[in-house]
Design an enzyme around this catalytic site. Structure first.
Site, PDB file in Angstrom:
ATOM      1  N   ASP A   1       0.826  -1.210   0.000  1.00 20.11           N
ATOM      2  CA  ASP A   1       0.000   0.000   0.000  1.00 20.11           C
ATOM      3  C   ASP A   1       0.864   1.266   0.000  1.00 20.11           C
ATOM      4  O   ASP A   1       1.841   1.364   0.749  1.00 20.11           O
ATOM      5  CB  ASP A   1      -0.880   0.038   1.251  1.00 20.11           C
ATOM      6  CG  ASP A   1      -1.788  -1.174   1.390  1.00 20.11           C
ATOM      7  OD1 ASP A   1      -1.347  -2.296   1.090  1.00 20.11           O
ATOM      8  OD2 ASP A   1      -2.935  -0.997   1.825  1.00 20.11           O
TER       9      ASP A   1
ATOM     10  N   HIS B   1      -1.098   4.497  -0.504  1.00 21.83           N
ATOM     11  CA  HIS B   1      -2.130   5.347   0.100  1.00 21.83           C
ATOM     12  C   HIS B   1      -1.834   6.842  -0.012  1.00 21.83           C
ATOM     13  O   HIS B   1      -1.901   7.588   0.971  1.00 21.83           O
ATOM     14  CB  HIS B   1      -2.355   4.969   1.560  1.00 21.83           C
ATOM     15  CG  HIS B   1      -3.315   3.833   1.749  1.00 21.83           C
ATOM     16  ND1 HIS B   1      -4.620   3.875   1.302  1.00 21.83           N
ATOM     17  CD2 HIS B   1      -3.152   2.612   2.318  1.00 21.83           C
ATOM     18  CE1 HIS B   1      -5.220   2.752   1.592  1.00 21.83           C
ATOM     19  NE2 HIS B   1      -4.359   1.945   2.200  1.00 21.83           N
TER      20      HIS B   1
ATOM     21  N   ASP C   1      -4.026  -0.303  -3.431  1.00 19.80           N
ATOM     22  CA  ASP C   1      -4.207   0.808  -2.494  1.00 19.80           C
ATOM     23  C   ASP C   1      -3.193   1.909  -2.752  1.00 19.80           C
ATOM     24  O   ASP C   1      -2.455   2.354  -1.868  1.00 19.80           O
ATOM     25  CB  ASP C   1      -4.148   0.328  -1.042  1.00 19.80           C
ATOM     26  CG  ASP C   1      -5.464  -0.320  -0.602  1.00 19.80           C
ATOM     27  OD1 ASP C   1      -6.305  -0.628  -1.471  1.00 19.80           O
ATOM     28  OD2 ASP C   1      -5.646  -0.531   0.617  1.00 19.80           O
TER      29      ASP C   1
ATOM     30  N   ASP D   1      -6.169   7.214  -1.531  1.00 19.79           N
ATOM     31  CA  ASP D   1      -6.994   7.420  -0.337  1.00 19.79           C
ATOM     32  C   ASP D   1      -6.149   7.668   0.905  1.00 19.79           C
ATOM     33  O   ASP D   1      -5.047   7.147   1.060  1.00 19.79           O
ATOM     34  CB  ASP D   1      -7.960   6.262  -0.086  1.00 19.79           C
ATOM     35  CG  ASP D   1      -9.176   6.292  -0.998  1.00 19.79           C
ATOM     36  OD1 ASP D   1      -9.458   7.368  -1.559  1.00 19.79           O
ATOM     37  OD2 ASP D   1      -9.823   5.245  -1.154  1.00 19.79           O
ATOM     38  N   ARG D   2      -6.741   8.440   1.780  1.00 22.26           N
ATOM     39  CA  ARG D   2      -6.189   8.835   3.078  1.00 22.26           C
ATOM     40  C   ARG D   2      -5.017   9.795   2.930  1.00 22.26           C
ATOM     41  O   ARG D   2      -5.054  10.885   3.474  1.00 22.26           O
ATOM     42  CB  ARG D   2      -5.821   7.616   3.925  1.00 22.26           C
ATOM     43  CG  ARG D   2      -7.035   6.839   4.418  1.00 22.26           C
ATOM     44  CD  ARG D   2      -6.662   5.968   5.635  1.00 22.26           C
ATOM     45  NE  ARG D   2      -7.844   5.469   6.310  1.00 22.26           N
ATOM     46  CZ  ARG D   2      -8.319   4.233   6.205  1.00 22.26           C
ATOM     47  NH1 ARG D   2      -7.698   3.360   5.422  1.00 22.26           N
ATOM     48  NH2 ARG D   2      -9.390   3.862   6.863  1.00 22.26           N
TER      49      ARG D   2
ATOM     50  N   ASN E   1      -8.405  -2.903  -2.439  1.00 24.42           N
ATOM     51  CA  ASN E   1      -9.793  -2.623  -2.063  1.00 24.42           C
ATOM     52  C   ASN E   1     -10.122  -1.126  -2.125  1.00 24.42           C
ATOM     53  O   ASN E   1     -11.284  -0.742  -2.208  1.00 24.42           O
ATOM     54  CB  ASN E   1     -10.100  -3.173  -0.667  1.00 24.42           C
ATOM     55  CG  ASN E   1      -9.268  -2.522   0.418  1.00 24.42           C
ATOM     56  OD1 ASN E   1      -8.042  -2.580   0.387  1.00 24.42           O
ATOM     57  ND2 ASN E   1      -9.921  -1.898   1.389  1.00 24.42           N
ATOM     58  N   HIS E   2      -9.084  -0.268  -2.114  1.00 20.83           N
ATOM     59  CA  HIS E   2      -9.333   1.166  -2.210  1.00 20.83           C
ATOM     60  C   HIS E   2      -9.409   1.672  -3.647  1.00 20.83           C
ATOM     61  O   HIS E   2      -9.689   2.861  -3.852  1.00 20.83           O
ATOM     62  CB  HIS E   2      -8.272   1.958  -1.436  1.00 20.83           C
ATOM     63  CG  HIS E   2      -8.597   2.110   0.013  1.00 20.83           C
ATOM     64  ND1 HIS E   2      -9.264   3.199   0.530  1.00 20.83           N
ATOM     65  CD2 HIS E   2      -8.373   1.280   1.066  1.00 20.83           C
ATOM     66  CE1 HIS E   2      -9.418   3.052   1.834  1.00 20.83           C
ATOM     67  NE2 HIS E   2      -8.885   1.891   2.187  1.00 20.83           N
TER      68      HIS E   2
ATOM     69  N   HIS F   1      -3.779  -8.365  -3.304  1.00 20.81           N
ATOM     70  CA  HIS F   1      -3.845  -7.330  -2.288  1.00 20.81           C
ATOM     71  C   HIS F   1      -4.297  -7.848  -0.926  1.00 20.81           C
ATOM     72  O   HIS F   1      -3.692  -7.551   0.096  1.00 20.81           O
ATOM     73  CB  HIS F   1      -4.782  -6.200  -2.728  1.00 20.81           C
ATOM     74  CG  HIS F   1      -4.846  -5.094  -1.728  1.00 20.81           C
ATOM     75  ND1 HIS F   1      -3.808  -4.202  -1.543  1.00 20.81           N
ATOM     76  CD2 HIS F   1      -5.801  -4.749  -0.828  1.00 20.81           C
ATOM     77  CE1 HIS F   1      -4.122  -3.360  -0.585  1.00 20.81           C
ATOM     78  NE2 HIS F   1      -5.322  -3.653  -0.127  1.00 20.81           N
TER      79      HIS F   1
ATOM     80  N   ARG G   1     -13.351  -7.088   9.117  1.00 13.44           N
ATOM     81  CA  ARG G   1     -13.692  -5.984   8.215  1.00 13.44           C
ATOM     82  C   ARG G   1     -15.125  -6.103   7.695  1.00 13.44           C
ATOM     83  O   ARG G   1     -15.653  -5.158   7.106  1.00 13.44           O
ATOM     84  CB  ARG G   1     -12.736  -5.951   7.025  1.00 13.44           C
ATOM     85  CG  ARG G   1     -11.274  -5.783   7.380  1.00 13.44           C
ATOM     86  CD  ARG G   1     -10.429  -5.848   6.120  1.00 13.44           C
ATOM     87  NE  ARG G   1      -9.005  -5.942   6.386  1.00 13.44           N
ATOM     88  CZ  ARG G   1      -8.166  -4.911   6.383  1.00 13.44           C
ATOM     89  NH1 ARG G   1      -8.624  -3.691   6.160  1.00 13.44           N
ATOM     90  NH2 ARG G   1      -6.875  -5.088   6.606  1.00 13.44           N
TER      91      ARG G   1
ATOM     92  N   HIS H   1      -2.447  -4.710   2.429  1.00 11.19           N
ATOM     93  CA  HIS H   1      -3.761  -4.532   3.044  1.00 11.19           C
ATOM     94  C   HIS H   1      -3.733  -4.239   4.544  1.00 11.19           C
ATOM     95  O   HIS H   1      -4.749  -3.894   5.114  1.00 11.19           O
ATOM     96  CB  HIS H   1      -4.593  -5.799   2.770  1.00 11.19           C
ATOM     97  CG  HIS H   1      -6.065  -5.689   2.965  1.00 11.19           C
ATOM     98  ND1 HIS H   1      -6.809  -4.588   2.586  1.00 11.19           N
ATOM     99  CD2 HIS H   1      -6.961  -6.574   3.484  1.00 11.19           C
ATOM    100  CE1 HIS H   1      -8.077  -4.814   2.853  1.00 11.19           C
ATOM    101  NE2 HIS H   1      -8.201  -5.997   3.408  1.00 11.19           N
TER     102      HIS H   1
END
Length: 360
Positions: free
Chosen positions: A109, A111, A138, A141-142, A170-171, A219, A267, A294
């Site tokens: 990730d 991110h 990923d 995001d964030r 997943n993002h 992922h 989750r 992840h």
């Protein structure tokens, strides 16, 4: 430069899915970005007379973005359109061959932590034919620089399609991007039409990569039953938003757990799976190692399940608050033995997040 509402609506009406099944050209051809002129006053990276994205362009792009300047809208569209054309023709499970004397790097990730991605390149070299990478989802995001991360990775993908493997996380989905910042950030920096195009592009990312027929990279993790084969992964219909159940959801969302068997995933999507599940899957498919991402790990990576599963996470000090290291993994083709490299976070400009802090 912005598209008008009629053009945006045309694109939103599943045009990417239609084009995937037709031969009338890429969506960007219909949008007319090739007719957009780059002003003489623009001081950022430029393409040459042949208008091809090159390694030199990517180097200049990095320097430009690092100074918090935006790439010209025409080039942003070209990067997204060109990489879309490449990825819509890639398989869902990408088979990667690494020569005995060559090496490959797997990152987890990112991110939106653009300056930490640049630090990986400083430590490990830029992506190239002789320095291939697998980025395990990923990307966005964030972190507040998701646009810069995406445009950089996609630009390198345009230059060396077989040496830059981008796996979906997943993002890379519209729901997550609306919640965790990427959609808002892309709208602010390059407009709503570009944000919509990126969502369509994410629906064409491969779901896994198999390196030298021995190491599988995805992922999230494994599945709710033991009968899944690599061919089952190859046959997943990935050209869609992620579902809430089934093989695709589990690839993106599942997590390993200590011990044996399976359990509900905390989750709420995917499964938690034990070391016996990992061992059975690897033996059934003739593999030696599973790499997934992840999850944040203190050292940037974690080896578990009797050495048969590794989690790698490449966003150090995640969200500027977790204090973790980042990591990447290198393999030499002849041995395919993982070599782990942890690294500290890098300083970055103090800019506001595009996500509600309550969602962290």
């Amino acid at each position: 430069w912005e598209l008008d509402n009629e053009e945006v609506n045309l694109c939103d009406d599943n045009i990417f899915d239609h084009l995937h099944q037709s031969k009338i050209g890429s969506p960007a051809d219909l949008l007319g970005w090739k007719n957009v002129q780059v002003e003489k006053s623009y001081t950022g990276p430029r393409l040459g007379p042949d208008n091809r994205i090159t390694q030199e362009f990517c180097v200049h792009l990095i320097e430009h973005l690092k100074d918090q300047r935006r790439v010209h809208q025409r080039y942003a569209w070209q990067i997204v359109a060109t990489s879309f054309d490449i990825m819509r023709n890639e398989p869902t499970l990408v088979d990667v061959k690494v020569a005995d004397h060559r090496e490959i790097t797997v990152c987890g990730d990112v991110h939106g932590q653009f300056y930490d991605l640049l630090h990986v390149f400083e430590l490990n070299g830029l992506p190239s034919k002789y320095n291939p990478y697998v980025f395990n989802g990923d990307f966005v995001d964030r972190g507040p620089f998701s646009v810069e991360v995406v445009l950089t990775l996609l630009a390198f993908k345009c230059v060396q399609p077989e040496s830059v493997i981008l796996i979906r996380g997943n993002h890379e989905s519209s729901v997550m991007n609306l919640m965790y910042g990427f959609h808002t950030e892309m709208c602010a920096k390059h407009g709503a039409a570009m944000a919509s195009r990126c969502q369509s592009l994410f629906c064409h990312l491969p779901l896994a990569a198999c390196i030298n027929e021995t190491v599988l990279v995805m992922h999230g993790g494994l599945f709710s039953h033991d009968e899944v084969t690599l061919d089952d992964i190859r046959n997943i219909n990935r050209f869609r938003e992620p579902p809430d159940e089934g093989l695709m959801a589990e690839l993106l969302w599942s997590d390993p757990m200590p011990g044996y068997g399976r359990a509900p995933n905390s989750r709420g999507i995917g499964v938690a799976f034990g070391e016996d599940v990992t061992a059975t899957f690897l033996e059934k498919n003739g593999l030696s190692l599973l790499i997934r991402s992840h999850e944040v790990k203190p050292e940037g990576y974690e080896v578990c399940h009797n050495g048969q599963l590794v989690t790698v996470f490449s966003a150090p000090n995640y969200c500027d608050r977790m204090g973790n290291l980042g990591a990447f993994i290198r393999f030499r083709g002849a041995e395919m033995v993982p070599h782990y490299h942890s690294f500290e976070c890098s300083p970055h400009p103090d800019v506001p997040m595009y996500v509600n802090p309550a969602l962290f």
